[in-house]
Design a protein around this motif. Structure first.
Motif, PDB file in Angstrom:
ATOM      1  N   ASN A 124       0.823  -1.213   0.000  1.00 44.02           N
ATOM      2  CA  ASN A 124       0.000   0.000   0.000  1.00 44.02           C
ATOM      3  C   ASN A 124       0.858   1.265   0.000  1.00 44.02           C
ATOM      4  O   ASN A 124       0.574   2.220  -0.725  1.00 44.02           O
ATOM      5  N   LEU A 128      -0.066   2.620  -3.644  1.00 43.07           N
ATOM      6  CA  LEU A 128      -1.421   3.165  -3.652  1.00 43.07           C
ATOM      7  C   LEU A 128      -1.505   4.603  -3.156  1.00 43.07           C
ATOM      8  O   LEU A 128      -0.809   4.995  -2.211  1.00 43.07           O
ATOM      9  N   SER A 131      -6.668   7.266  -1.517  1.00 43.16           N
ATOM     10  CA  SER A 131      -8.030   6.993  -1.965  1.00 43.16           C
ATOM     11  C   SER A 131      -8.197   5.563  -2.467  1.00 43.16           C
ATOM     12  O   SER A 131      -9.324   5.057  -2.544  1.00 43.16           O
ATOM     13  N   GLU A 132      -7.087   4.922  -2.823  1.00 40.81           N
ATOM     14  CA  GLU A 132      -7.163   3.565  -3.369  1.00 40.81           C
ATOM     15  C   GLU A 132      -7.090   2.486  -2.294  1.00 40.81           C
ATOM     16  O   GLU A 132      -7.464   1.343  -2.539  1.00 40.81           O
ATOM     17  N   HIS A 135     -10.158   0.484  -1.561  1.00 38.13           N
ATOM     18  CA  HIS A 135     -10.582  -0.503  -2.555  1.00 38.13           C
ATOM     19  C   HIS A 135     -10.227  -1.927  -2.129  1.00 38.13           C
ATOM     20  O   HIS A 135     -10.848  -2.891  -2.585  1.00 38.13           O
ATOM     21  N   LEU A 136      -9.219  -2.048  -1.269  1.00 38.42           N
ATOM     22  CA  LEU A 136      -8.740  -3.369  -0.870  1.00 38.42           C
ATOM     23  C   LEU A 136      -9.233  -3.780   0.513  1.00 38.42           C
ATOM     24  O   LEU A 136      -8.928  -4.889   0.975  1.00 38.42           O
ATOM     25  N   ALA A 147      -6.306  -8.489  -6.338  1.00 38.18           N
ATOM     26  CA  ALA A 147      -6.672  -7.075  -6.429  1.00 38.18           C
ATOM     27  C   ALA A 147      -5.425  -6.200  -6.486  1.00 38.18           C
ATOM     28  O   ALA A 147      -5.360  -5.230  -7.260  1.00 38.18           O
ATOM     29  N   THR A 151      -4.308  -3.929  -9.769  1.00 39.51           N
ATOM     30  CA  THR A 151      -4.078  -2.494  -9.586  1.00 39.51           C
ATOM     31  C   THR A 151      -2.686  -2.107 -10.057  1.00 39.51           C
ATOM     32  O   THR A 151      -2.504  -1.101 -10.765  1.00 39.51           O
ATOM     33  N   SER A 176      -8.948   3.012 -11.219  1.00 42.89           N
ATOM     34  CA  SER A 176     -10.243   2.558 -10.707  1.00 42.89           C
ATOM     35  C   SER A 176     -10.073   1.347  -9.803  1.00 42.89           C
ATOM     36  O   SER A 176      -9.051   0.658  -9.825  1.00 42.89           O
ATOM     37  N   ALA A 177     -11.101   1.079  -9.012  1.00 43.16           N
ATOM     38  CA  ALA A 177     -11.090  -0.060  -8.089  1.00 43.16           C
ATOM     39  C   ALA A 177     -11.012  -1.361  -8.877  1.00 43.16           C
ATOM     40  O   ALA A 177     -11.519  -1.446 -10.010  1.00 43.16           O
ATOM     41  N   PRO A 178     -10.397  -2.410  -8.308  1.00 40.92           N
ATOM     42  CA  PRO A 178     -10.239  -3.677  -9.033  1.00 40.92           C
ATOM     43  C   PRO A 178     -11.536  -4.267  -9.572  1.00 40.92           C
ATOM     44  O   PRO A 178     -11.533  -4.910 -10.621  1.00 40.92           O
ATOM     45  N   GLU A 180     -14.046  -2.618 -10.733  1.00 38.88           N
ATOM     46  CA  GLU A 180     -14.648  -1.710 -11.707  1.00 38.88           C
ATOM     47  C   GLU A 180     -13.878  -1.757 -13.022  1.00 38.88           C
ATOM     48  O   GLU A 180     -12.732  -2.212 -13.060  1.00 38.88           O
TER      49      GLU A 180
END
Length: 228
Positions: A124, A128, A131-132, A135-136, A147, A151, A176-178, A180
């Motif tokens: 992370n 990342l 904001s990401e 997502h995890l 994921a 990413t 984008s999130a994994p 999406e």
């Protein structure tokens, strides 16, 4: 229009000689310097084959040069096909799988990641944006690694397409999130933003790998995957 992505397992010793025959002297020299030449040879033979199929050229006569968008050297950076300015290419490989991409849409980047490569505690922090991280949340085990790998592949594909590579901090490239559709959400790096960028996930047919492709274009992206 589309981007063609080829994916193939890294060859064993029995096929290595045949693929070496496709490469030029410089590529064979680079392969010989590697502790394990199999991934490099597999990936570059795949790239030559894809370009040949898309252009009608002899794969053995193709010539490639590298250009770095950051420092301008030809010692590293994005590969370009000599004499084919409208043909854009990219290549990526790991220990077990190689991928390559060819398109006429615009500058392209492709990346493949083994799930094991994302299995470290500091992922992370080095990869990342804040904001990401959400997502995890709630993911564990292989789901978390998948994921993370997806990413990372999306970010790396974008940075290959722009030509920046890891000169740009990947945490500054927000995707984008994994779960999406793949997309570049925000470019926060100090370097000049790439403009319109289309991103697509690539199904390489391997449960322990994730891959993505990015093209600098305003046109919708259609990904044609060729598994070999």
């Amino acid at each position: 229009m589309s981007v063609v992505v080829g994916a193939t397992p890294v060859v064993d010793d029995l096929r290595l000689h045949d693929l070496l025959d496709l490469l030029d002297a410089g590529e064979r020299e680079r392969a010989a310097r590697k502790a394990d030449p199999h991934p490099f040879v597999t990936a570059h033979a795949l790239l030559r084959s894809l370009v040949a199929e898309e252009t009608g050229a002899d794969p053995r006569t193709l010539a490639f040069v590298k250009r770095c968008a950051t420092c301008g050297t030809d010692r590293h950076g994005k590969p370009h096909v000599v004499g084919m300015r409208d043909v854009h290419v990219s290549v990526s490989y790991g220990e077990h799988l190689a991928v390559a991409a060819v398109t006429r849409l615009g500058e392209v980047g492709v990346d493949v990641e083994d799930l094991e490569s994302a299995d470290f505690d500091g992922f992370n922090a080095v990869t990342l944006d804040a904001s990401e991280v959400a997502h995890l949340d709630g993911l564990h085990g292989d789901a978390l690694l998948a994921a993370r790998a997806l990413t990372w592949a999306r970010k790396e594909a974008i940075l290959k397409a722009t030509g920046h590579g890891l000169v740009v901090d990947p945490s500054q490239v927000v995707v984008s999130a994994p779960g999406e559709p793949a997309a570049l959400v925000e470019w926060r790096a100090a370097q000049h933003p790439p403009g319109a960028t289309q991103v697509g996930d690539v199904d390489v047919g391997a449960a322990d790998h994730r891959a993505a492709v990015a093209v600098l274009t305003t046109r919708p992206l259609t990904v044609r995957v060729q598994r070999r």
